[in-house]
Design a protein around this motif. Structure first.
Motif, PDB file in Angstrom:
ATOM      1  N   ALA A 196       0.869  -1.080   0.129  1.00 44.53           N
ATOM      2  CA  ALA A 196      -0.016   0.050  -0.111  1.00 44.53           C
ATOM      3  C   ALA A 196       0.963   1.264  -0.003  1.00 44.53           C
ATOM      4  O   ALA A 196       0.654   2.306  -0.470  1.00 44.53           O
ATOM      5  N   LEU A 197       1.933   1.238   0.908  1.00 47.41           N
ATOM      6  CA  LEU A 197       2.748   2.449   0.731  1.00 47.41           C
ATOM      7  C   LEU A 197       3.254   2.724  -0.767  1.00 47.41           C
ATOM      8  O   LEU A 197       3.600   3.672  -0.809  1.00 47.41           O
ATOM      9  N   ALA A 198       3.731   1.671  -1.255  1.00 55.06           N
ATOM     10  CA  ALA A 198       4.363   1.703  -2.578  1.00 55.06           C
ATOM     11  C   ALA A 198       3.384   2.222  -3.712  1.00 55.06           C
ATOM     12  O   ALA A 198       3.767   3.123  -4.344  1.00 55.06           O
ATOM     13  N   VAL A 199       1.972   1.811  -3.269  1.00 55.30           N
ATOM     14  CA  VAL A 199       1.164   2.150  -4.190  1.00 55.30           C
ATOM     15  C   VAL A 199       0.781   3.920  -4.159  1.00 55.30           C
ATOM     16  O   VAL A 199       0.810   4.582  -5.186  1.00 55.30           O
ATOM     17  N   TYR A 200       0.840   4.177  -2.900  1.00 52.10           N
ATOM     18  CA  TYR A 200       0.573   5.358  -2.624  1.00 52.10           C
ATOM     19  C   TYR A 200       1.562   6.245  -3.151  1.00 52.10           C
ATOM     20  O   TYR A 200       1.336   7.682  -3.609  1.00 52.10           O
ATOM     21  N   ARG A 201       2.871   6.008  -3.065  1.00 53.26           N
ATOM     22  CA  ARG A 201       3.992   6.828  -3.103  1.00 53.26           C
ATOM     23  C   ARG A 201       4.119   6.835  -4.591  1.00 53.26           C
ATOM     24  O   ARG A 201       4.337   8.107  -5.272  1.00 53.26           O
ATOM     25  N   GLU A 202       3.897   5.777  -5.577  1.00 51.81           N
ATOM     26  CA  GLU A 202       4.041   5.954  -6.784  1.00 51.81           C
ATOM     27  C   GLU A 202       3.132   6.503  -7.500  1.00 51.81           C
ATOM     28  O   GLU A 202       3.300   7.260  -8.337  1.00 51.81           O
ATOM     29  N   GLY A 203       1.761   6.765  -6.900  1.00 46.97           N
ATOM     30  CA  GLY A 203       0.766   7.480  -7.638  1.00 46.97           C
ATOM     31  C   GLY A 203       0.178   8.473  -7.177  1.00 46.97           C
ATOM     32  O   GLY A 203      -0.459   9.179  -7.639  1.00 46.97           O
ATOM     33  N   PHE A 204       1.156   9.154  -6.166  1.00 55.59           N
ATOM     34  CA  PHE A 204       0.676  10.531  -5.677  1.00 55.59           C
ATOM     35  C   PHE A 204       0.654  11.916  -6.763  1.00 55.59           C
ATOM     36  O   PHE A 204       1.844  11.996  -7.088  1.00 55.59           O
ATOM     37  N   LYS A 205      -0.465  12.311  -6.580  1.00 54.73           N
ATOM     38  CA  LYS A 205      -0.404  13.639  -7.593  1.00 54.73           C
ATOM     39  C   LYS A 205      -0.794  14.805  -6.582  1.00 54.73           C
ATOM     40  O   LYS A 205      -1.325  14.740  -5.776  1.00 54.73           O
ATOM     41  N   PRO A 206       0.138  15.944  -6.561  1.00 61.74           N
ATOM     42  CA  PRO A 206      -0.039  17.054  -5.723  1.00 61.74           C
ATOM     43  C   PRO A 206      -1.154  17.603  -5.898  1.00 61.74           C
ATOM     44  O   PRO A 206      -1.913  17.559  -6.868  1.00 61.74           O
ATOM     45  N   SER A 207      -1.737  18.153  -4.661  1.00 58.83           N
ATOM     46  CA  SER A 207      -3.103  19.044  -4.597  1.00 58.83           C
ATOM     47  C   SER A 207      -2.989  20.103  -4.058  1.00 58.83           C
ATOM     48  O   SER A 207      -1.881  20.532  -3.393  1.00 58.83           O
ATOM     49  N   ALA A 208      -4.388  21.003  -3.892  1.00 60.62           N
ATOM     50  CA  ALA A 208      -4.331  22.356  -3.084  1.00 60.62           C
ATOM     51  C   ALA A 208      -4.081  22.024  -1.779  1.00 60.62           C
ATOM     52  O   ALA A 208      -3.189  22.922  -1.151  1.00 60.62           O
ATOM     53  N   GLN A 209      -4.457  20.747  -1.187  1.00 59.53           N
ATOM     54  CA  GLN A 209      -4.041  20.497   0.200  1.00 59.53           C
ATOM     55  C   GLN A 209      -2.523  20.250   0.571  1.00 59.53           C
ATOM     56  O   GLN A 209      -2.055  20.589   1.558  1.00 59.53           O
ATOM     57  N   LEU A 210      -2.137  19.486  -0.367  1.00 62.05           N
ATOM     58  CA  LEU A 210      -0.645  18.547  -0.006  1.00 62.05           C
ATOM     59  C   LEU A 210       0.178  18.721  -1.377  1.00 62.05           C
ATOM     60  O   LEU A 210      -0.451  18.132  -2.072  1.00 62.05           O
ATOM     61  N   ASP A 211       1.267  19.209  -1.231  1.00 64.90           N
ATOM     62  CA  ASP A 211       2.204  19.455  -2.245  1.00 64.90           C
ATOM     63  C   ASP A 211       3.204  18.220  -2.374  1.00 64.90           C
ATOM     64  O   ASP A 211       3.918  17.876  -3.236  1.00 64.90           O
ATOM     65  N   ARG A 212       3.190  17.629  -1.267  1.00 64.56           N
ATOM     66  CA  ARG A 212       4.152  16.264  -1.380  1.00 64.56           C
ATOM     67  C   ARG A 212       3.832  15.348  -0.462  1.00 64.56           C
ATOM     68  O   ARG A 212       2.784  15.495   0.528  1.00 64.56           O
ATOM     69  N   ARG A 213       3.589  13.808  -0.685  1.00 65.45           N
ATOM     70  CA  ARG A 213       3.167  12.659  -0.171  1.00 65.45           C
ATOM     71  C   ARG A 213       3.358  12.551   1.230  1.00 65.45           C
ATOM     72  O   ARG A 213       4.552  13.184   1.775  1.00 65.45           O
ATOM     73  N   HIS A 214       2.588  12.285   2.230  1.00 60.96           N
ATOM     74  CA  HIS A 214       2.883  11.974   3.612  1.00 60.96           C
ATOM     75  C   HIS A 214       2.035  10.749   4.074  1.00 60.96           C
ATOM     76  O   HIS A 214       0.724  10.804   3.975  1.00 60.96           O
ATOM     77  N   ALA A 215       2.779   9.803   4.254  1.00 59.75           N
ATOM     78  CA  ALA A 215       2.052   8.292   4.983  1.00 59.75           C
ATOM     79  C   ALA A 215       2.477   8.228   6.377  1.00 59.75           C
ATOM     80  O   ALA A 215       3.559   8.275   6.602  1.00 59.75           O
ATOM     81  N   MET A 216       1.328   8.241   7.064  1.00 55.88           N
ATOM     82  CA  MET A 216       1.491   7.918   8.292  1.00 55.88           C
ATOM     83  C   MET A 216       1.143   6.316   8.637  1.00 55.88           C
ATOM     84  O   MET A 216       0.098   5.866   8.184  1.00 55.88           O
ATOM     85  N   VAL A 217       1.898   5.895   9.549  1.00 56.53           N
ATOM     86  CA  VAL A 217       1.835   4.221   9.774  1.00 56.53           C
ATOM     87  C   VAL A 217       1.507   4.046  11.176  1.00 56.53           C
ATOM     88  O   VAL A 217       1.988   4.566  12.091  1.00 56.53           O
ATOM     89  N   GLY A 218       0.505   3.101  11.447  1.00 63.18           N
ATOM     90  CA  GLY A 218      -0.031   2.895  12.731  1.00 63.18           C
ATOM     91  C   GLY A 218       0.708   1.709  13.316  1.00 63.18           C
ATOM     92  O   GLY A 218       0.838   0.587  12.776  1.00 63.18           O
ATOM     93  N   VAL A 219       1.233   1.799  14.640  1.00 60.69           N
ATOM     94  CA  VAL A 219       1.846   0.693  15.278  1.00 60.69           C
ATOM     95  C   VAL A 219       1.292   0.630  16.741  1.00 60.69           C
ATOM     96  O   VAL A 219       0.689   1.671  17.290  1.00 60.69           O
ATOM     97  N   ASN A 220       1.531  -0.329  17.299  1.00 66.12           N
ATOM     98  CA  ASN A 220       1.338  -0.654  18.770  1.00 66.12           C
ATOM     99  C   ASN A 220       2.643  -0.432  19.624  1.00 66.12           C
ATOM    100  O   ASN A 220       3.670  -0.996  19.134  1.00 66.12           O
ATOM    101  N   VAL A 221       2.695   0.193  20.542  1.00 61.80           N
ATOM    102  CA  VAL A 221       3.783   0.412  21.512  1.00 61.80           C
ATOM    103  C   VAL A 221       3.099   0.219  23.057  1.00 61.80           C
ATOM    104  O   VAL A 221       2.433   0.624  23.455  1.00 61.80           O
ATOM    105  N   PHE A 222       4.012  -0.956  23.541  1.00 58.19           N
ATOM    106  CA  PHE A 222       3.899  -1.438  25.145  1.00 58.19           C
ATOM    107  C   PHE A 222       5.095  -1.118  25.640  1.00 58.19           C
ATOM    108  O   PHE A 222       6.110  -2.036  25.541  1.00 58.19           O
ATOM    109  N   ALA A 223       5.354  -0.177  26.250  1.00 59.70           N
ATOM    110  CA  ALA A 223       6.784   0.184  26.804  1.00 59.70           C
ATOM    111  C   ALA A 223       6.699   0.003  28.178  1.00 59.70           C
ATOM    112  O   ALA A 223       5.554   0.617  28.963  1.00 59.70           O
ATOM    113  N   ALA A 224       7.811  -0.484  28.987  1.00 58.83           N
ATOM    114  CA  ALA A 224       7.800  -0.457  30.423  1.00 58.83           C
ATOM    115  C   ALA A 224       9.102  -0.376  31.002  1.00 58.83           C
ATOM    116  O   ALA A 224      10.243  -0.480  30.097  1.00 58.83           O
ATOM    117  N   GLU A 225       9.510  -0.521  32.125  1.00 58.76           N
ATOM    118  CA  GLU A 225      10.823  -0.622  32.774  1.00 58.76           C
ATOM    119  C   GLU A 225      11.777  -1.807  32.271  1.00 58.76           C
ATOM    120  O   GLU A 225      12.857  -1.649  32.181  1.00 58.76           O
TER     121      GLU A 225
END
Length: 333
Positions: A196-225
């Motif tokens: 999906a990241l490859a498809v988004y980056r290869e096909g991205f077309k700049p718009s009035a909202q966004l001139d360069r692509r921006h991909a945010m990725v979801g992760v889980n973090v469980f941090a402790a001592e």
């Protein structure tokens, strides 16, 4: 160093109430802002006793009021559940109250089961209209056009930034075509992440909202001592996924010492695949994993979920992560 953000699913731990969960959300948001997180997102789910953010725009308003500078938004609003006009009015109102701080992430799934979707009075074919609905919503939030007879009030010309959410190639293609930022739900559905990241980056077309692509990725973090404590806290999320496989959705269970006794080998493998983008351990362990993940994905931003049963332990996990990010920034500088 890329920004880190918070995805709060407003978990309702066993033995508590949705009110408790929402108060925890406000507490976490205040802390997250102080720790330097970039944005704070909440998600729309319905008929789920373990998630308290069904009235997503209402909760976003409360979080925005409880904070001062951090961006706040939806990750996401399930647009097939609503008319674009209603969402434009809701988020236009939020933007009018909290200018420059509101995000609107949009998903195509209903965020619930089929019976509940019928209770929402939605057309079963509404998901097929998702691209058209996104464009309609974007127009309602944009400048008033000549002879435009239907306006979102508030909403018109607020230009609330839209995001496309997804866990498949469809959202990646749409976000690229419309020139919008893209958020991938790899915190629970990582299978198609790299494609999906490859498809988004290869096909991205700049718009009035966004001139360069921006991909945010979801992760889980469980941090402790320690690694062992973090693995123990992680068992709450693992149990919740087991419950989903068994058709028993409910409140977030407390952690257990022996997760191996609770699942079959097949369930263990399924949970592992679903939670593959999870980083569990001490600060050193989590940092090493995140550094590899960022290098592998080239993500422009990470958004972090943390389904920890004990609210104080959840706060501590995000605090440890904030320290990791600070150390990574110093190292990058």
């Amino acid at each position: 160093m890329i920004p880190f953000s918070v995805l709060d699913l407003a978990p309702v731990p066993q033995g508590s109430t949705p009110g408790d969960a929402l108060r925890n959300t406000l507490d976490l948001a205040r802390h997250a802002e102080g720790w330097g997180y970039n944005r704070y997102w909440l998600a729309e789910h319905h008929n789920m006793t373990g998630i308290a953010s069904a009235a997503t725009s209402v909760v976003i308003g409360q979080v925005a009021a409880a904070t001062k500078t951090m961006r706040v938004g939806a990750g996401g609003i399930m647009l097939p559940n609503h008319s674009p006009l209603v969402i434009a009015e809701q988020f236009g109102t939020l933007e009018s109250l909290f200018p420059g701080r509101i995000d609107l992430g949009l998903g195509r799934a209903p965020g619930t089961d089929q019976m509940t979707w019928r209770a929402l009075r939605r057309d079963p074919m509404a998901s097929d209209q998702f691209p058209q609905d996104v464009l309609e919503l974007q127009a309602l939030l944009g400048p008033l056009q000549p002879d435009q007879r239907i306006q979102a009030v508030p909403g018109t010309d607020t230009n609330v930034p839209l995001w496309i959410l997804g866990s498949s190639l469809f959202g990646a293609q749409l976000a690229a075509m419309l020139g919008l930022p893209y958020a991938f739900a790899s915190h629970f559905a990582p299978g198609a992440l790299m494609q999906a990241l490859a498809v988004y980056r290869e096909g991205f077309k700049p718009s009035a909202q966004l001139d360069r692509r921006h991909a945010m990725v979801g992760v889980n973090v469980f941090a402790a001592e320690t690694d062992d404590e973090a693995k123990y806290l992680f068992t709450s999320a693992q149990q919740r996924v087991i419950g989903m496989f068994r058709g028993r959705r409910g409140q977030l269970p407390p952690p257990v010492e022996d997760i191996e006794s609770l699942w079959s080998p097949d369930e263990k493998a399924q949970v592992g695949r679903m939670l593959a983008c999870s980083f569990v351990g001490s600060a050193a362990t989590v940092r090493a994993g995140l550094e590899r993940f960022i290098a592998d994905t080239g993500a422009d931003e990470l958004i972090v979920a943390s389904a920890i049963y004990d609210h104080k332990k959840r706060l501590r996990s995000y605090e440890i992560l904030a320290g990791i990010v600070s150390d990574m920034r110093r190292a990058a500088a």
